[in-house]
Scaffold this motif. Structure first.
Motif, PDB file in Angstrom:
ATOM      1  N   ALA A 167       0.860  -1.182   0.000  1.00 44.89           N
ATOM      2  CA  ALA A 167       0.000   0.000   0.000  1.00 44.89           C
ATOM      3  C   ALA A 167       0.895   1.231   0.000  1.00 44.89           C
ATOM      4  O   ALA A 167       1.798   1.329   0.817  1.00 44.89           O
ATOM      5  N   ARG A 184      -3.680  -1.920  10.941  1.00 43.87           N
ATOM      6  CA  ARG A 184      -4.076  -1.308   9.700  1.00 43.87           C
ATOM      7  C   ARG A 184      -3.130  -0.138   9.397  1.00 43.87           C
ATOM      8  O   ARG A 184      -2.836   0.639  10.286  1.00 43.87           O
ATOM      9  N   ASN A 186      -2.752   2.933   8.827  1.00 52.08           N
ATOM     10  CA  ASN A 186      -3.306   4.290   8.839  1.00 52.08           C
ATOM     11  C   ASN A 186      -2.277   5.263   9.393  1.00 52.08           C
ATOM     12  O   ASN A 186      -1.698   4.988  10.447  1.00 52.08           O
ATOM     13  N   GLU A 352      -5.265   4.970  -3.384  1.00 54.90           N
ATOM     14  CA  GLU A 352      -4.347   4.746  -2.270  1.00 54.90           C
ATOM     15  C   GLU A 352      -4.703   5.517  -0.999  1.00 54.90           C
ATOM     16  O   GLU A 352      -4.082   5.318   0.029  1.00 54.90           O
ATOM     17  N   CYS A 354      -6.052   6.414   2.438  1.00 57.04           N
ATOM     18  CA  CYS A 354      -6.381   5.449   3.485  1.00 57.04           C
ATOM     19  C   CYS A 354      -7.819   5.601   3.937  1.00 57.04           C
ATOM     20  O   CYS A 354      -8.396   4.680   4.473  1.00 57.04           O
ATOM     21  N   GLN A 356      -9.047   7.870   6.188  1.00 57.57           N
ATOM     22  CA  GLN A 356      -9.305   8.377   7.537  1.00 57.57           C
ATOM     23  C   GLN A 356      -9.867   9.786   7.516  1.00 57.57           C
ATOM     24  O   GLN A 356     -10.812  10.096   8.211  1.00 57.57           O
ATOM     25  N   ARG A 361     -10.160  11.472   1.569  1.00 61.46           N
ATOM     26  CA  ARG A 361     -11.026  10.342   1.225  1.00 61.46           C
ATOM     27  C   ARG A 361     -12.028  10.728   0.145  1.00 61.46           C
ATOM     28  O   ARG A 361     -12.210  10.017  -0.837  1.00 61.46           O
TER      29      ARG A 361
ATOM     30  N   ASN B 181     -11.507  -2.276   4.440  1.00 64.36           N
ATOM     31  CA  ASN B 181     -11.265  -1.591   3.163  1.00 64.36           C
ATOM     32  C   ASN B 181     -10.652  -0.208   3.370  1.00 64.36           C
ATOM     33  O   ASN B 181     -10.455   0.242   4.483  1.00 64.36           O
ATOM     34  N   ARG B 182     -10.396   0.432   2.243  1.00 62.35           N
ATOM     35  CA  ARG B 182      -9.562   1.633   2.311  1.00 62.35           C
ATOM     36  C   ARG B 182     -10.218   2.760   1.527  1.00 62.35           C
ATOM     37  O   ARG B 182     -11.081   2.507   0.688  1.00 62.35           O
ATOM     38  N   ALA B 186     -13.948   2.501   2.310  1.00 64.72           N
ATOM     39  CA  ALA B 186     -13.764   1.973   3.661  1.00 64.72           C
ATOM     40  C   ALA B 186     -15.122   1.882   4.337  1.00 64.72           C
ATOM     41  O   ALA B 186     -15.982   2.721   4.124  1.00 64.72           O
TER      42      ALA B 186
END
Ligand SMILES: Cc1cc2nc3c(=O)[nH]c(=O)nc-3n(C[C@H](O)[C@H](O)[C@H](O)COP(=O)(O)O)c2cc1C
Ligand code: SF4
Ligand code: FES
Lengths: 448, 325
Positions: A167, A184, A186, A352, A354, A356, A361, B181-182, B186
């Protein structure tokens, strides 16, 4: 031309311990363990002016001196070998060809930092390199260069290679640490920084493969001698992975300060543009740095020739400059579509992220979708401004710099190639003429 | 004690206080909205980015401004820090951007959502949102899931604030709840459809700022603003037993924790109190609960709506356009 890291690259068997030692390998380790104290090494690294080769260019000696050293608490050195930035493929080249360069660097640096356990976190897809490193580490253990009481010095170190899941985000240092802990991947919310609370909440230094591999050379030649290579605050040599529409793609070691023009056009390096086409644009330091049009890349806004150095490449800020980044050098000829290339990059960052923080996002996916409209021929002029607005609202508002990495390519493409976006809006039929990407397997400059 | 100035108001706060907490001590309009931070949950905050502020002076010792906006919920104040929130136009604009990002994939199904009326995203979008979406693509969609027999997960509405994950981590034991998931696909999930089987799992519903986690014993029973909140308590051997019961006539429609104006509960309550004690006789009713929130639930209208200037002729045009379609 001065080469340090790749000096013995063509020697057959240089990936084995014996040949590596015949060519001066592990001399730095011997010197460090026998003649130097840990702080002396940090001092030399400071003097050398070495800057992090992972992208941000932060002075390594300074980073090391920030490492918290509370009594009775373990400290760790972690090598970032997650290299996943599109266009950057220097670390895997170095590790696969001369694995001991990194291992020696790891031992010397761990000694300097007082780490008893160190890790190399390697990108999951680079499994073949993982095996090469494992073999080299086993050799080093057998020769007493790792493990207990290294070279009779009383210093002991265990070194592990840990493959990630593949990743991009795990290249961000705190995501890397999380992943190394088995969680994970993050990114963490900072502060605290790794220098205070990193791996398993202990003080940790994360450095790039190339950064660590440069340390033995600094120990050997002394910080001052290393600082004499290069220009100004860009000291030493740098690996550049050159790709795109050039005659000779590959990994080159340059002395920082080499004129860009020489790097791009001389036969010693890239050899000029493929098929004798004209240069259109260059992404100088991996996909996240701003793209520059050919003219502005060769000469700064003041008309001075640009050099391959941290300062010269960023001359003019983002308005007319870019960054040296991680040294992923992507060249585009006159036939390349900047818009399509941008969509490709943006698709990557979208994939790619993550997930958060909300700006990255949601924003990366949105930008990708808007860019796709251009390629499908139903974008309108407002979409250019919309793209600009989205990127500006991601930049600087995210947990980790992936947000910026996704914004800068968009901002710079619009800044320098706005007319091309407009073209896509005005002449949607032209889109058919845009060349598609081919996957050319036999051209992989590393594997061949 | 460090002294911090937020939007020109100065306050002295204990060492280690975050900017957000300091702002809440001052109170009023200058308090940044917080969608993911939750005082009771360790390591919460930092994800949603709605609470960003501009630090124009780092501290007395190092007066340099911070280069980027910082999240007020995770940044501790330094002595002499100067912070701008609503007095900084650029920052307000940046926050609008964050709110827009939170909304582009949100279904905006408020008319059928149980959370409407007490939804923090609803408030946030009234205060900082655009009246029209610039997003013209399909919103992402997930399947609905049951988390045990009492909680519904409606992932489409989730803003990935991670609060419920922290509840699962810190309030419940035997964690089976997390994120899989991402990126923008996610999702919150229980481990291979495992239900969260724990006496305190219901607190996830209380911490969820939107309608992603809802109480199945209350779903579609009533709009929240028709229910009457009362403070109540009972002797409970699992939790504090101090709750808010939501009444319609003599019926208890639902039981929740007692939330303050930031949506944070005074104390966690157990699932028995929340899901099973629905008789008035189960409780000692203390009296009406004052809901100190600016959203519909408190006053049936939004404060900012009053300030909206409606251009009648423009509205007419829009109406005609829609009519002629
Ligand atoms: C999204 C993202 C990906 C990154 N990927 C890498 C990487 O693959 N390799 C690397 O060395 N640094 C990477 N970095 C930079 C690291 O966070 C870190 O700064 C670096 O490893 C520090 O090493 P240096 O000081 O030796 O450069 C990445 C950063 C971000 C934000
Ligand atoms: S910027 Fe993107 S990758 Fe970085 S923490 Fe935020 S969502 Fe994750
Ligand atoms: S409340 Fe601070 S980032 Fe979400």
């Amino acid at each position: 031309m001065k080469r340090l890291l790749l000096q013995h690259i063509d020697v057959p068997g240089i990936d084995t311990l014996s040949v590596y030692r015949e060519h001066g390998g592990y001399k730095a380790l011997e010197k460090a363990l026998k003649d130097m104290k840990p702080d002396d090494i940090t001092e030399e690294v400071k003097k050398s002016g070495l800057r992090g080769r992972g992208g941000a260019g932060f002075p390594t000696g300074l980073k090391w001196s920030f490492l918290a050293k509370p009594e009775g608490v373990e400290r760790y050195l972690v090598c970032n070998a997650d290299e996943s930035e599109p266009g950057t493929f220097k670390d895997r080249f170095l590790m696969s060809k001369i694995p001991h360069a990194l291992i020696e660097g790891m031992i010397v640096s761990s000694f300097a930092l007082g780490a008893k356990t160190s890790y190399i976190y390697i990108r999951g897809e680079l499994l073949y390199v993982y095996h090469i490193l494992e073999k080299a580490i086993a050799e080093a253990y057998d020769a007493g260069l790792l493990g207990k009481n290294i070279m009779g010095s009383g210093y002991s170190l265990d070194l592990y290679v840990h493959p990630g899941g593949g990743a991009y985000i795990c290249g961000e240092e705190t995501a890397l640490i999380e992943s190394l802990e088995g969680k994970r991947g993050n990114p963490r919310i900072k502060p605290p920084f790794p220098a205070v609370k990193g791996l398993w909440q202990s003080p940790t230094v994360v450095n790039n493969v190339e950064t660590i591999s440069a340390v033995p050379h600094i120990v050997n030649m002394g910080g001052d001698a290393y600082a004499a290579i290069g220009v100004g605050k860009s000291t030493g040599t740098k690996l550049i992975s050159a790709c795109g529409h050039i005659k000779k793609p590959g990994v080159y070691e340059i002395e920082l300060g080499l004129p860009v023009e020489e790097f791009l056009f001389s036969d010693e390096y890239c050899g000029g543009i493929r098929n004798d086409k004209k240069l259109k644009a260059v992404v100088a330091g991996g996909s996240s740095v701003p793209i520059l049009p050919g003219e502005l890349f060769l000469k700064t806004a003041n008309g001075e020739p640009r050099l391959m150095s941290y300062e010269s490449l960023s001359d003019g800020g983002f308005a007319t400059g870019t960054m040296l980044g991680s040294g992923g050098f992507i060249v585009m000829d006159e036939d390349t579509s900047v818009v399509k290339n941008l969509w490709n990059f943006t698709r990557f960052y979208h994939h790619e992220s993550c997930g958060q923080c909300s700006p990255c996002r949601e924003g990366t996916g949105w930008m990708e979708k808007v860019l796709h409209k251009f390629l499908e021929g139903h974008a309108n002029m407002n979409d250019i401004d919309l793209l600009w607005d989205i990127q500006s609202k991601i930049e600087g508002k995210t947990i980790c710099p992936l947000g910026e990495a996704a914004s800068w390519p968009v901002a710079s493409a619009i800044r320098h190639f706005r007319s091309e976006f407009e073209d896509y809006v005005k002449n949607p039929q032209k889109i058919k003429d845009v060349k598609h990407y081919y996957r050319v397997n036999n051209l992989d400059p590393v594997i061949n | 004690m460090p002294k911090v100035t937020i939007d020109n108001v100065s306050i002295e706060v204990p060492e280690g206080t975050t900017i957000l907490q300091a702002a809440r001590m001052i109170g009023g309009n200058l308090v940044p909205p917080a969608m993911c931070y939750y005082t009771k949950l360790d390591t919460s905050g930092g994800y949603c980015r709605t609470c960003i502020v501009k630090v124009t002076q780092g501290s007395e010792r190092d007066p340099r401004p911070m280069p980027k906006p910082v999240v007020s919920c995770r940044t501790t104040v330094m002595d002499g820090m100067v912070v701008e929130n609503i007095t900084n136009e650029e920052l307000v604009e940046a926050r609008k951007g964050v709110v827009e990002f939170l909304l582009i994939n949100h279904p905006l199904d408020c008319p059928v959502c149980d959370q409407a009326g007490e939804c923090h995203l609803q408030d946030l979008s009234y205060e900082n949102g655009l009246s029209k979406s610039r997003y013209e693509f399909k919103r992402r969609e997930f399947e609905m899931h049951d988390i045990g027999d009492k909680i519904k997960l409606h992932m489409n509405r989730c803003i990935l604030c991670y609060r419920c994950v922290k509840v699962a981590d810190q309030v419940c034991d035997g964690r089976v709840h997390g994120v899989i998931n991402r990126g923008d696909v996610a999702e919150i999930s229980t481990y291979i459809q495992n239900s969260v089987d724990n006496d305190f799992s219901g607190n996830m519903i209380d911490v969820c700022p939107v309608g992603a986690l809802t109480d199945k014993t209350f779903r579609f029973k009533s709009r929240v603003w028709f229910a009457k909140p009362m403070d109540a308590h009972r002797n409970c051997d699992k939790c504090c037993g101090k709750v808010a019961v939501w009444l319609s006539g003599d019926d208890i429609l639902r039981v929740t924790g007692r939330k303050d104006k930031y949506g944070e509960v005074e104390d966690w309550i157990c699932n028995d109190c929340r899901f099973d004690k629905k008789q008035k006789s189960d409780w000692v009713i203390e009296g009406p609960r004052n809901i100190d929130r600016h959203s519909v639930i408190a006053q049936n209208k939004y404060g900012v709506l009053k300030q909206l200037k409606i251009d009648v002729s423009k509205q007419k045009q829009i109406g005609e356009k829609a009519h002629n379609k």
